[in-house]
Design a protein around this motif. Structure first.
Motif, PDB file in Angstrom:
ATOM      1  N   SER A  10      -2.406 139.826  83.162  1.00  0.00           N
ATOM      2  CA  SER A  10      -1.934 139.453  81.820  1.00  0.00           C
ATOM      3  C   SER A  10      -2.606 138.208  81.277  1.00  0.00           C
ATOM      4  O   SER A  10      -2.937 138.134  80.085  1.00  0.00           O
ATOM      5  CB  SER A  10      -0.416 139.251  81.840  1.00  0.00           C
ATOM      6  OG  SER A  10       0.251 140.443  82.170  1.00  0.00           O
ATOM      7  N   VAL A  11      -2.819 137.223  82.133  1.00  0.00           N
ATOM      8  CA  VAL A  11      -3.401 135.966  81.669  1.00  0.00           C
ATOM      9  C   VAL A  11      -4.830 136.156  81.167  1.00  0.00           C
ATOM     10  O   VAL A  11      -5.293 135.430  80.281  1.00  0.00           O
ATOM     11  CB  VAL A  11      -3.343 134.898  82.788  1.00  0.00           C
ATOM     12  CG1 VAL A  11      -4.299 135.227  83.920  1.00  0.00           C
ATOM     13  CG2 VAL A  11      -3.595 133.504  82.232  1.00  0.00           C
ATOM     14  N   LEU A  12      -5.528 137.166  81.682  1.00  0.00           N
ATOM     15  CA  LEU A  12      -6.878 137.480  81.218  1.00  0.00           C
ATOM     16  C   LEU A  12      -6.880 138.525  80.110  1.00  0.00           C
ATOM     17  O   LEU A  12      -7.742 138.499  79.230  1.00  0.00           O
ATOM     18  CB  LEU A  12      -7.732 137.987  82.390  1.00  0.00           C
ATOM     19  CG  LEU A  12      -7.995 137.002  83.531  1.00  0.00           C
ATOM     20  CD1 LEU A  12      -8.713 137.705  84.676  1.00  0.00           C
ATOM     21  CD2 LEU A  12      -8.827 135.827  83.041  1.00  0.00           C
ATOM     22  N   PHE A  13      -5.908 139.435  80.145  1.00  0.00           N
ATOM     23  CA  PHE A  13      -5.848 140.539  79.184  1.00  0.00           C
ATOM     24  C   PHE A  13      -5.540 140.046  77.771  1.00  0.00           C
ATOM     25  O   PHE A  13      -6.010 140.623  76.786  1.00  0.00           O
ATOM     26  CB  PHE A  13      -4.784 141.532  79.633  1.00  0.00           C
ATOM     27  CG  PHE A  13      -4.774 142.826  78.877  1.00  0.00           C
ATOM     28  CD1 PHE A  13      -5.794 143.751  79.024  1.00  0.00           C
ATOM     29  CD2 PHE A  13      -3.716 143.136  78.017  1.00  0.00           C
ATOM     30  CE1 PHE A  13      -5.776 144.965  78.336  1.00  0.00           C
ATOM     31  CE2 PHE A  13      -3.693 144.337  77.321  1.00  0.00           C
ATOM     32  CZ  PHE A  13      -4.722 145.246  77.477  1.00  0.00           C
ATOM     33  N   LYS A  14      -4.726 139.013  77.657  1.00  0.00           N
ATOM     34  CA  LYS A  14      -4.417 138.368  76.371  1.00  0.00           C
ATOM     35  C   LYS A  14      -3.889 139.361  75.342  1.00  0.00           C
ATOM     36  O   LYS A  14      -4.337 139.405  74.195  1.00  0.00           O
ATOM     37  CB  LYS A  14      -5.650 137.649  75.825  1.00  0.00           C
ATOM     38  CG  LYS A  14      -6.183 136.565  76.738  1.00  0.00           C
ATOM     39  CD  LYS A  14      -7.472 135.962  76.216  1.00  0.00           C
ATOM     40  CE  LYS A  14      -8.044 134.945  77.187  1.00  0.00           C
ATOM     41  NZ  LYS A  14      -9.356 134.417  76.736  1.00  0.00           N
ATOM     42  N   GLU A  15      -2.945 140.200  75.783  1.00  0.00           N
ATOM     43  CA  GLU A  15      -2.292 141.184  74.910  1.00  0.00           C
ATOM     44  C   GLU A  15      -3.302 142.112  74.230  1.00  0.00           C
ATOM     45  O   GLU A  15      -3.101 142.545  73.100  1.00  0.00           O
ATOM     46  CB  GLU A  15      -1.416 140.487  73.872  1.00  0.00           C
ATOM     47  CG  GLU A  15      -0.269 139.684  74.498  1.00  0.00           C
ATOM     48  CD  GLU A  15       0.633 139.050  73.469  1.00  0.00           C
ATOM     49  OE1 GLU A  15       0.186 138.823  72.317  1.00  0.00           O
ATOM     50  OE2 GLU A  15       1.796 138.780  73.801  1.00  0.00           O
ATOM     51  N   GLY A  16      -4.378 142.412  74.912  1.00  0.00           N
ATOM     52  CA  GLY A  16      -5.369 143.357  74.405  1.00  0.00           C
ATOM     53  C   GLY A  16      -6.571 142.728  73.733  1.00  0.00           C
ATOM     54  O   GLY A  16      -7.558 143.418  73.453  1.00  0.00           O
ATOM     55  N   ALA A  17      -6.524 141.412  73.482  1.00  0.00           N
ATOM     56  CA  ALA A  17      -7.636 140.761  72.790  1.00  0.00           C
ATOM     57  C   ALA A  17      -8.909 140.738  73.626  1.00  0.00           C
ATOM     58  O   ALA A  17     -10.012 140.586  73.084  1.00  0.00           O
ATOM     59  CB  ALA A  17      -7.247 139.339  72.399  1.00  0.00           C
ATOM     60  N   SER A  18      -8.781 140.900  74.954  1.00  0.00           N
ATOM     61  CA  SER A  18      -9.952 140.872  75.832  1.00  0.00           C
ATOM     62  C   SER A  18     -10.562 142.249  76.066  1.00  0.00           C
ATOM     63  O   SER A  18     -11.580 142.362  76.762  1.00  0.00           O
ATOM     64  CB  SER A  18      -9.577 140.256  77.187  1.00  0.00           C
ATOM     65  OG  SER A  18      -9.172 138.913  77.035  1.00  0.00           O
ATOM     66  N   CYS A  19      -9.960 143.285  75.520  1.00  0.00           N
ATOM     67  CA  CYS A  19     -10.492 144.634  75.724  1.00  0.00           C
ATOM     68  C   CYS A  19     -11.941 144.719  75.259  1.00  0.00           C
ATOM     69  O   CYS A  19     -12.284 144.285  74.156  1.00  0.00           O
ATOM     70  CB  CYS A  19      -9.649 145.651  74.959  1.00  0.00           C
ATOM     71  SG  CYS A  19      -8.014 145.928  75.655  1.00  0.00           S
ATOM     72  N   GLY A  20     -12.784 145.284  76.112  1.00  0.00           N
ATOM     73  CA  GLY A  20     -14.190 145.448  75.785  1.00  0.00           C
ATOM     74  C   GLY A  20     -15.084 144.333  76.272  1.00  0.00           C
ATOM     75  O   GLY A  20     -16.313 144.463  76.241  1.00  0.00           O
ATOM     76  N   GLU A  21     -14.491 143.216  76.724  1.00  0.00           N
ATOM     77  CA  GLU A  21     -15.304 142.118  77.215  1.00  0.00           C
ATOM     78  C   GLU A  21     -15.940 142.461  78.559  1.00  0.00           C
ATOM     79  O   GLU A  21     -15.428 143.291  79.303  1.00  0.00           O
ATOM     80  CB  GLU A  21     -14.456 140.849  77.334  1.00  0.00           C
ATOM     81  CG  GLU A  21     -14.007 140.331  75.987  1.00  0.00           C
ATOM     82  CD  GLU A  21     -13.126 139.096  76.074  1.00  0.00           C
ATOM     83  OE1 GLU A  21     -12.785 138.555  75.006  1.00  0.00           O
ATOM     84  OE2 GLU A  21     -12.777 138.685  77.198  1.00  0.00           O
TER      85      GLU A  21
END
Length: 251
Positions: free
Chosen positions: A64-75
């Motif tokens: 969760s701390v890396l996923f950022k509520e989906g803002a990190s998708c595609g990184e």
């Protein structure tokens, strides 16, 4: 070479090593999805079939701390096993795309099964990508990772979903930052309409735009803004067809 010159050279090399390591963060990694990574399909980012979308098996679910509520998708992340902390490493490194969330398991402690609990920085990698850096029996390994530029073939692609009264736009094949900070849509007969993140890489517009060609204004998390003018023709429908652009992020 004199002793003083040797000391200077060693000091310079040490500074280089420290500088290089400063770009790396520490975390942990496990794996899931089977030998063919079929179990990683779908996921919280909304990509659905990762094979068809061009991401293949080189993917990972983020805590969760890396996923950022989906803002990190595609990184994209470059990951290697921390050989200073484990004997279960394979040499080398692998680059993966963030395609899913590794949810917390509060029934287990952070250091014994609750690997994706906050505030852990954890990657649950596809099995093929994991085997590049860790041996199968290890189960979990310490890692060093850093976010890197994403490289994709061709331009960004768009799939239109939803219904007559709202549009859901799935954005794939994003290079550069790999992730999107903001997005707007413009129909043939409208100005720019701000979209909101529905979930993951799916963006939503609550205006009726059927029968109009669609353009998108997209800003990456790196701060670059690009325009895909009339990338979706006026005859589009909600069948999930892919519309490819020739526009791509550099950062």
């Amino acid at each position: 070479m004199g002793t003083l010159a040797q000391l200077r050279l060693l000091s310079l090399l040490a500074l280089c090593v420290v500088s290089a390591m400063a770009d790396w963060s520490r975390g942990t990694a496990t794996f899931y999805g089977g030998a063919d990574a079929s179990g990683t399909m779908g996921g919280a980012c909304g990509y659905s079939n990762l094979y068809n979308q061009g991401y293949g098996v080189w993917n990972a679910a983020l805590s969760s701390v890396l996923f950022k509520e989906g803002a990190s998708c595609g990184e994209c992340y470059l990951i290697m096993c921390d050989t200073s902390k484990s004997v279960d490493c394979n040499p080398g490194a692998v680059t993966v795309t963030a395609t899913n969330l590794c949810p917390p398991n509060w029934a287990l402690p952070n250091d014994n099964g609750g690997w994706c609990n906050n505030p852990r920085q954890h990657f649950d990698m596809s099995q093929p990508s994991w085997l590049n850096i860790g041996i199968y029996r290890a189960g979990i390994i310490p890692i060093l990772y850093q976010r890197v530029k994403c490289w994709r073939q061709g331009g960004m692609r768009f799939n239109i979903l939803g219904s007559k009264y709202f549009q859901l736009v799935l954005v794939t094949n994003v290079a550069g930052s790999g992730s999107i900070q903001s997005m707007s849509v413009k129909g043939t007969n409208t100005g720019w309409i701000t979209m909101t993140r529905n979930w993951g890489v799916i963006w939503q517009c609550n205006s009726v735009l059927t029968g109009q060609a669609l353009s998108f204004r997209i800003t990456s998390t790196g701060g670059q803004t690009v325009y895909t003018n009339d990338v979706v023709p006026a005859w589009w429908d909600f069948g999930g067809q892919t519309y490819a652009s020739n526009i791509q992020f550099e950062y």
